[in-house]
Design a protein around this motif. Structure first.
Motif, PDB file in Angstrom:
ATOM      1  N   THR A   1       8.612  -3.552  -8.347  1.00  0.00           N
ATOM      2  CA  THR A   1       7.844  -4.533  -9.109  1.00  0.00           C
ATOM      3  C   THR A   1       7.353  -5.628  -8.168  1.00  0.00           C
ATOM      4  O   THR A   1       8.096  -6.092  -7.308  1.00  0.00           O
ATOM      5  CB  THR A   1       8.715  -5.169 -10.210  1.00  0.00           C
ATOM      6  OG1 THR A   1       9.098  -4.158 -11.149  1.00  0.00           O
ATOM      7  CG2 THR A   1       7.953  -6.262 -10.954  1.00  0.00           C
TER       8      THR A   1
ATOM      9  N   THR B   1      -0.304  -4.601   2.680  1.00  0.00           N
ATOM     10  CA  THR B   1      -1.408  -3.922   1.995  1.00  0.00           C
ATOM     11  C   THR B   1      -1.295  -2.408   2.140  1.00  0.00           C
ATOM     12  O   THR B   1      -1.563  -1.667   1.187  1.00  0.00           O
ATOM     13  CB  THR B   1      -2.761  -4.398   2.545  1.00  0.00           C
ATOM     14  OG1 THR B   1      -2.791  -4.230   3.969  1.00  0.00           O
ATOM     15  CG2 THR B   1      -2.981  -5.865   2.229  1.00  0.00           C
TER      16      THR B   1
ATOM     17  N   LEU C   1       1.476  -1.322  -0.324  1.00  0.00           N
ATOM     18  CA  LEU C   1       1.047  -1.392  -1.716  1.00  0.00           C
ATOM     19  C   LEU C   1       0.005  -0.324  -2.037  1.00  0.00           C
ATOM     20  O   LEU C   1       0.010   0.252  -3.142  1.00  0.00           O
ATOM     21  CB  LEU C   1       0.502  -2.786  -2.032  1.00  0.00           C
ATOM     22  CG  LEU C   1       1.498  -3.955  -1.944  1.00  0.00           C
ATOM     23  CD1 LEU C   1       0.808  -5.271  -2.310  1.00  0.00           C
ATOM     24  CD2 LEU C   1       2.696  -3.726  -2.859  1.00  0.00           C
ATOM     25  N   ASP C   2      -0.889  -0.032  -1.076  1.00  0.00           N
ATOM     26  CA  ASP C   2      -1.879   1.019  -1.297  1.00  0.00           C
ATOM     27  C   ASP C   2      -1.191   2.362  -1.501  1.00  0.00           C
ATOM     28  O   ASP C   2      -1.575   3.150  -2.377  1.00  0.00           O
ATOM     29  CB  ASP C   2      -2.850   1.105  -0.116  1.00  0.00           C
ATOM     30  CG  ASP C   2      -3.815  -0.068  -0.081  1.00  0.00           C
ATOM     31  OD1 ASP C   2      -3.930  -0.760  -1.108  1.00  0.00           O
ATOM     32  OD2 ASP C   2      -4.431  -0.298   0.985  1.00  0.00           O
ATOM     33  N   GLN C   3      -0.166   2.632  -0.698  1.00  0.00           N
ATOM     34  CA  GLN C   3       0.561   3.896  -0.847  1.00  0.00           C
ATOM     35  C   GLN C   3       1.292   3.953  -2.181  1.00  0.00           C
ATOM     36  O   GLN C   3       1.333   4.994  -2.836  1.00  0.00           O
ATOM     37  CB  GLN C   3       1.564   4.067   0.292  1.00  0.00           C
ATOM     38  CG  GLN C   3       0.921   4.343   1.647  1.00  0.00           C
ATOM     39  CD  GLN C   3       1.965   4.636   2.703  1.00  0.00           C
ATOM     40  OE1 GLN C   3       2.827   5.505   2.540  1.00  0.00           O
ATOM     41  NE2 GLN C   3       1.918   3.899   3.804  1.00  0.00           N
ATOM     42  N   LEU C   4       1.877   2.832  -2.580  1.00  0.00           N
ATOM     43  CA  LEU C   4       2.595   2.811  -3.850  1.00  0.00           C
ATOM     44  C   LEU C   4       1.642   3.028  -5.026  1.00  0.00           C
ATOM     45  O   LEU C   4       1.977   3.705  -6.000  1.00  0.00           O
ATOM     46  CB  LEU C   4       3.321   1.471  -4.016  1.00  0.00           C
ATOM     47  CG  LEU C   4       4.521   1.229  -3.093  1.00  0.00           C
ATOM     48  CD1 LEU C   4       5.006  -0.207  -3.223  1.00  0.00           C
ATOM     49  CD2 LEU C   4       5.658   2.198  -3.418  1.00  0.00           C
ATOM     50  N   GLU C   5       0.436   2.458  -4.946  1.00  0.00           N
ATOM     51  CA  GLU C   5      -0.529   2.625  -6.028  1.00  0.00           C
ATOM     52  C   GLU C   5      -1.037   4.055  -6.122  1.00  0.00           C
ATOM     53  O   GLU C   5      -1.338   4.547  -7.209  1.00  0.00           O
ATOM     54  CB  GLU C   5      -1.702   1.663  -5.818  1.00  0.00           C
ATOM     55  CG  GLU C   5      -1.350   0.203  -6.097  1.00  0.00           C
ATOM     56  CD  GLU C   5      -2.501  -0.739  -5.800  1.00  0.00           C
ATOM     57  OE1 GLU C   5      -3.520  -0.263  -5.252  1.00  0.00           O
ATOM     58  OE2 GLU C   5      -2.380  -1.934  -6.115  1.00  0.00           O
ATOM     59  N   SER C   6      -1.132   4.726  -4.980  1.00  0.00           N
ATOM     60  CA  SER C   6      -1.656   6.095  -4.982  1.00  0.00           C
ATOM     61  C   SER C   6      -0.569   7.118  -5.275  1.00  0.00           C
ATOM     62  O   SER C   6      -0.880   8.284  -5.482  1.00  0.00           O
ATOM     63  CB  SER C   6      -2.318   6.406  -3.641  1.00  0.00           C
ATOM     64  OG  SER C   6      -1.354   6.333  -2.590  1.00  0.00           O
TER      65      SER C   6
ATOM     66  N   SER D   1       2.499  -6.437 -10.865  1.00  0.00           N
ATOM     67  CA  SER D   1       2.311  -4.980 -10.918  1.00  0.00           C
ATOM     68  C   SER D   1       3.663  -4.295 -10.956  1.00  0.00           C
ATOM     69  O   SER D   1       4.671  -4.855 -10.507  1.00  0.00           O
ATOM     70  CB  SER D   1       1.519  -4.463  -9.702  1.00  0.00           C
ATOM     71  OG  SER D   1       0.240  -5.059  -9.632  1.00  0.00           O
ATOM     72  N   THR D   2       3.655  -3.080 -11.467  1.00  0.00           N
ATOM     73  CA  THR D   2       4.855  -2.246 -11.465  1.00  0.00           C
ATOM     74  C   THR D   2       4.495  -0.899 -10.850  1.00  0.00           C
ATOM     75  O   THR D   2       3.467  -0.304 -11.187  1.00  0.00           O
ATOM     76  CB  THR D   2       5.394  -2.040 -12.894  1.00  0.00           C
ATOM     77  OG1 THR D   2       5.710  -3.320 -13.449  1.00  0.00           O
ATOM     78  CG2 THR D   2       6.649  -1.186 -12.881  1.00  0.00           C
ATOM     79  N   TYR D   3       5.338  -0.433  -9.927  1.00  0.00           N
ATOM     80  CA  TYR D   3       5.106   0.832  -9.233  1.00  0.00           C
ATOM     81  C   TYR D   3       6.267   1.768  -9.556  1.00  0.00           C
ATOM     82  O   TYR D   3       7.434   1.411  -9.370  1.00  0.00           O
ATOM     83  CB  TYR D   3       5.011   0.629  -7.726  1.00  0.00           C
ATOM     84  CG  TYR D   3       4.013  -0.442  -7.327  1.00  0.00           C
ATOM     85  CD1 TYR D   3       2.656  -0.152  -7.230  1.00  0.00           C
ATOM     86  CD2 TYR D   3       4.435  -1.742  -7.055  1.00  0.00           C
ATOM     87  CE1 TYR D   3       1.737  -1.136  -6.865  1.00  0.00           C
ATOM     88  CE2 TYR D   3       3.531  -2.726  -6.695  1.00  0.00           C
ATOM     89  CZ  TYR D   3       2.187  -2.419  -6.608  1.00  0.00           C
ATOM     90  OH  TYR D   3       1.290  -3.391  -6.257  1.00  0.00           O
TER      91      TYR D   3
END
Length: 538
Positions: free
Chosen positions: A419, A530, A533-538, A404-406
């Protein structure tokens, strides 16, 4: 050193009854000229050449794949392979050419061992490289053959491995200063090959030797500890896996899990910040009655730092039976750095420990990691590829894949993209994933050794402890980390929750596969992973 060992091998060829032809073949295959030897040794060779010594002996008694051409003899082949990729290169060249199978199918296993050891001696430049080449040859003896008679070839290979070990012992007894001594890897590879042959009697002797070697290397303190364990006898009650996991989580938090358990081994998902074992036993890691009462030591000490109890000590305290082959730490076959989370395997029995050492050496254990890294500034990083770069001066290779890339938060104060990489280690070097990520311009976030993106209090646990005490007194320096402005908010927020001195970084041993023991497990991501990563995705 080489002249002395080659002379020993030549003399051994004669004394075993192979005759002067075999002795001179040892010298020819080594690439050393007779004029290089001392006058005394030259006289011996002249005596070996006498017709009365040669009656009834032929070269067929010593099968060889060497030739007089220096470009193609076995020693030069092994030397080139080792210089290219060390033990992996040596094993590959022997396997691809089926050298052990061809030699062992033709003649006396002692003659085959002589030729292989002679080539290893000539190919080596130091005792270290000699030990590595010999272990690589022994590793090749562990392989199943694809010949017409597979069982017979496996049996021959196992006998060659045993003959090589006996020859190493003979040469070491002859001159300890110039010949290497078998180590635990050497014994494990011979043990593994004998077990494949179902030669339990010889395998048991090798196992007993490994146990004695470990006992001798352990020192008096560990011997006393083992004696105390034996005195417990059958009066101890081992917890079942679920109860043991609950007690481990009471010590280390919710991120530790038991993934697999059998009579041979136990696989856990280790928490970040948790040490596998202590090389020196100190009061900081001792499980005392006071700490047991305080939820098994989960509560912080007076200085605010978490109790530093090792995984080894915790399992022993819960009456888990662990192997004793490792003289430094019981059960530990491989290790994870303190700051790394995820899969780690510990052996319960000495038999399993020896087989696991061989499996790791033979690259039959598959390990994959997840690493959170800064996105490279240049778009040159492919979606997947192979990293081939030295680690600690040794050849090492890893495969990587972008998961994934953030992107950054979208403002100037926090513009760094991140990344998530999946990295599979093809070799096993200390800090391999950490070094290889740095090699491609993507150092792991919070890595205290190879990355500048780390918490402000991270240099060492001792320094962190002092800084924590200074903070309590209001005397700490409020210096700003120059990298803080470039970190996304999810990372900056995480820093504020980290306990001073608790080393943890974004490297997670995601999966572990050991076909020999039917192990194929995945470790769940830690909670702090987790959430981030959840914060980065949002």
């Amino acid at each position: 050193m080489k002249l002395m060992m080659i002379s020993f091998l030549a003399a051994r060829a004669v004394h075993r009854g192979w005759g002067c032809a075999a002795a001179f073949q040892v010298i020819r295959s080594s690439g050393v000229s007779r004029s290089s030897f001392s006058p005394q040794h030259q006289q011996q060779f002249e005596w070996w050449r006498h017709p009365s010594r040669c009656v009834g002996h032929h070269m067929s008694a010593s099968p060889t794949i060497s030739c007089n051409d220096a470009e193609t003899n076995l020693a030069n082949v092994l030397k080139a392979a080792y210089e290219d990729r060390e033990t992996d290169g040596v094993q590959d060249i022997i396997r691809s050419n089926q050298i052990v199978e061809q030699l062992s199918a033709k003649g006396d296993v002692d003659a085959v061992a002589d030729e292989l050891v002679t080539a290893a001696v000539e190919a080596s430049s130091s005792n270290k490289s000699l030990a590595a080449i010999l272990n690589a040859i022994l590793g090749s003896c562990c392989d199943s053959s694809s010949g017409s008679d597979e069982t017979e070839s496996i049996n021959n290979s196992a006998q060659v491995a045993l003959a090589i070990l006996e020859l190493i012992d003979e040469m070491h007894d002859e001159d300890e200063s110039t010949m290497i001594k078998p180590d635990i890897v050497t014994l494990s590879l011979v043990y593994y090959s004998l077990c494949n042959q179902s030669n339990q009697e010889s395998a048991q002797l090798i196992l007993e030797r490994a146990q004695q070697m470990s006992k001798k290397a352990a020192g008096s303190q560990r011997r006393r500890a083992l004696a105390a364990e034996r005195r417990k006898g059958s009066n101890t009650t081992k917890l079942d896996a679920k109860e043991a996991e609950k007690q481990l989580q009471a010590i280390y938090g919710p991120d530790i899990h038991i993934l697999h358990e059998s009579d041979d081994l136990i696989v856990l998902s280790k928490a970040a910040g948790q040490v596998c074992y202590h090389t020196k036993k100190t009061s900081a890691g001792k499980i005392s009655a006071k700490r047991k009462k305080a939820k098994k030591g989960a509560a912080p000490d007076d200085d605010g730092t978490k109790v530093d109890i090792s995984l080894e000590d915790s399992l022993i305290d819960m009456n888990f039976v662990l192997s004793t082959v490792n003289p430094v730490a019981r059960g530990i076959v491989h290790r994870l750095d303190r700051g790394t989370s995820g899969c780690i395997c510990l052996a319960k029995s000495n038999e399993a420990h020896m087989k696991l050492i061989a499996s790791f050496f033979l690259r039959r254990v598959k390990k994959k990691y997840l690493a959170l890294v800064p996105s490279p500034s240049s778009p040159s990083l492919e979606q997947e590829g192979v990293i081939d770069a030295l680690v600690g001066g040794k050849s090492a290779a890893s495969k990587y894949r972008v998961v994934s890339t953030y992107h950054g938060d979208g403002d100037e104060s926090s513009s760094l993209g991140l990344t998530l990489l999946e990295v599979e280690t093809l070799t096993g070097r200390k800090h391999q994933v950490r070094v290889h990520c740095t090699e491609i311009g993507c150092p792991i976030i919070f890595d205290p050794l190879y990355s500048s993106f780390q918490p402000p209090v991270q240099a060492s646990r001792r320094k962190a402890k002092k800084d924590f005490q200074r903070n309590k007194r209001g005397k700490a320096d409020n210096t700003e980390d120059t990298n803080q402005s470039s970190l996304p908010k999810a990372i900056s927020d995480l820093e504020t929750t980290m306990i001073p001195g608790q080393e943890k970084f974004f490297l997670h041993a995601q999966s572990l596969s050991i076909p020999e023991f039917d192990v194929d497990v995945q470790a769940p991501l830690p909670g702090w992973w987790t959430e981030t990563l959840d914060q980065l995705e949002s």
